[in-house]
Write a protein that holds these residues in place. Sequence first.
Motif, PDB file in Angstrom:
ATOM      1  N   ARG A  89       1.575  19.391   0.089  1.00  0.00           N
ATOM      2  CA  ARG A  89       1.593  18.192  -0.744  1.00  0.00           C
ATOM      3  C   ARG A  89       1.556  16.969   0.148  1.00  0.00           C
ATOM      4  NH1 ARG A  89       6.425  17.297  -4.939  1.00  0.00           N
ATOM      5  NH2 ARG A  89       5.431  19.053  -5.937  1.00  0.00           N
ATOM      6  N   SER A  90       0.696  16.044  -0.203  1.00  0.00           N
ATOM      7  CA  SER A  90       0.600  14.768   0.500  1.00  0.00           C
ATOM      8  C   SER A  90       0.849  13.666  -0.519  1.00  0.00           C
ATOM      9  CB  SER A  90      -0.796  14.613   1.117  1.00  0.00           C
ATOM     10  OG  SER A  90      -0.946  13.333   1.660  1.00  0.00           O
ATOM     11  N   VAL A  91       1.933  12.919  -0.314  1.00  0.00           N
ATOM     12  CA  VAL A  91       2.288  11.842  -1.232  1.00  0.00           C
ATOM     13  C   VAL A  91       2.213  10.528  -0.471  1.00  0.00           C
ATOM     14  CG1 VAL A  91       4.103  10.855  -2.686  1.00  0.00           C
ATOM     15  CG2 VAL A  91       3.774  13.329  -2.600  1.00  0.00           C
ATOM     16  N   ARG A  92       1.587   9.541  -1.086  1.00  0.00           N
ATOM     17  CA  ARG A  92       1.473   8.226  -0.453  1.00  0.00           C
ATOM     18  C   ARG A  92       1.894   7.156  -1.445  1.00  0.00           C
ATOM     19  NH1 ARG A  92      -3.766   5.249   1.977  1.00  0.00           N
ATOM     20  NH2 ARG A  92      -2.634   3.513   2.876  1.00  0.00           N
ATOM     21  N   ARG A  93       2.722   6.227  -0.959  1.00  0.00           N
ATOM     22  CA  ARG A  93       3.155   5.084  -1.754  1.00  0.00           C
ATOM     23  C   ARG A  93       2.674   3.823  -1.061  1.00  0.00           C
ATOM     24  NH1 ARG A  93       6.897   0.980  -1.895  1.00  0.00           N
ATOM     25  NH2 ARG A  93       7.753   0.484  -3.934  1.00  0.00           N
ATOM     26  N   VAL A  94       2.021   2.965  -1.818  1.00  0.00           N
ATOM     27  CA  VAL A  94       1.569   1.679  -1.299  1.00  0.00           C
ATOM     28  C   VAL A  94       2.205   0.605  -2.163  1.00  0.00           C
ATOM     29  CG1 VAL A  94      -0.406   0.163  -0.936  1.00  0.00           C
ATOM     30  CG2 VAL A  94      -0.615   2.613  -0.464  1.00  0.00           C
ATOM     31  N   GLY A  95       3.059  -0.206  -1.550  1.00  0.00           N
ATOM     32  CA  GLY A  95       3.652  -1.325  -2.281  1.00  0.00           C
ATOM     33  C   GLY A  95       2.584  -2.342  -2.636  1.00  0.00           C
ATOM     34  N   LEU A  96       2.687  -2.928  -3.801  1.00  0.00           N
ATOM     35  CA  LEU A  96       1.669  -3.897  -4.217  1.00  0.00           C
ATOM     36  C   LEU A  96       1.629  -5.113  -3.310  1.00  0.00           C
ATOM     37  CD1 LEU A  96       1.965  -3.697  -8.099  1.00  0.00           C
ATOM     38  CD2 LEU A  96       0.258  -2.653  -6.611  1.00  0.00           C
TER      39      LEU A  96
END
Length: 176
Positions: A89-96
């Motif tokens: 699993r590859s999870v990425r979060r990008v803050g606005l």
Amino acid sequence: MTGDWWFQHDDETVVWTGSPRLSAALGGGMFGLVIVAVALLAAATVDAWIAAAGLFGVGVAGWEFLRVTRTKYVLTTRAIWSKRGVLGRSVRRVGLSQVQNTAYTQPVTGSAFGYGTVTVEVAGGPDLELRRIDDPQTIRREVTDRTGTDDDELPGTVEQWQTVLSVVRDIKAAIE
């Protein structure tokens, strides 16, 4: 609503959730079916054991299906989340606040059937792509509305820009 792969702050709301269209697996699925057909044809004409190679084709088609169905996207009022992966699993979060620019593309079939790719340029990191999603123009607008990076509006008022122009003219006159 918080999934097992992303989190949500108390003051954060979900704006959109989505995933790629299942048609994104069509190319790999067709390739897998071709392998199965060739293996069965070879098994009928050469040796029956060649039919076992058809399992590879089934595996290719199954892998493509899982790759597409296990890809998920979430847009909240604070961030964009992306999850990919079949075995891992590859999870990425990008803050606005990290979003510098957005764009969307639609192939000819995407224009006809309403899907495309939204590309989010990220400060200090690789771009994030939301691939083969429904209505990419609306999703791009949702991201842009929350980042304040709308290119349609110029910063400042007309009076402020007239003041800047006046100062630049004064500087030019002083140099000449």
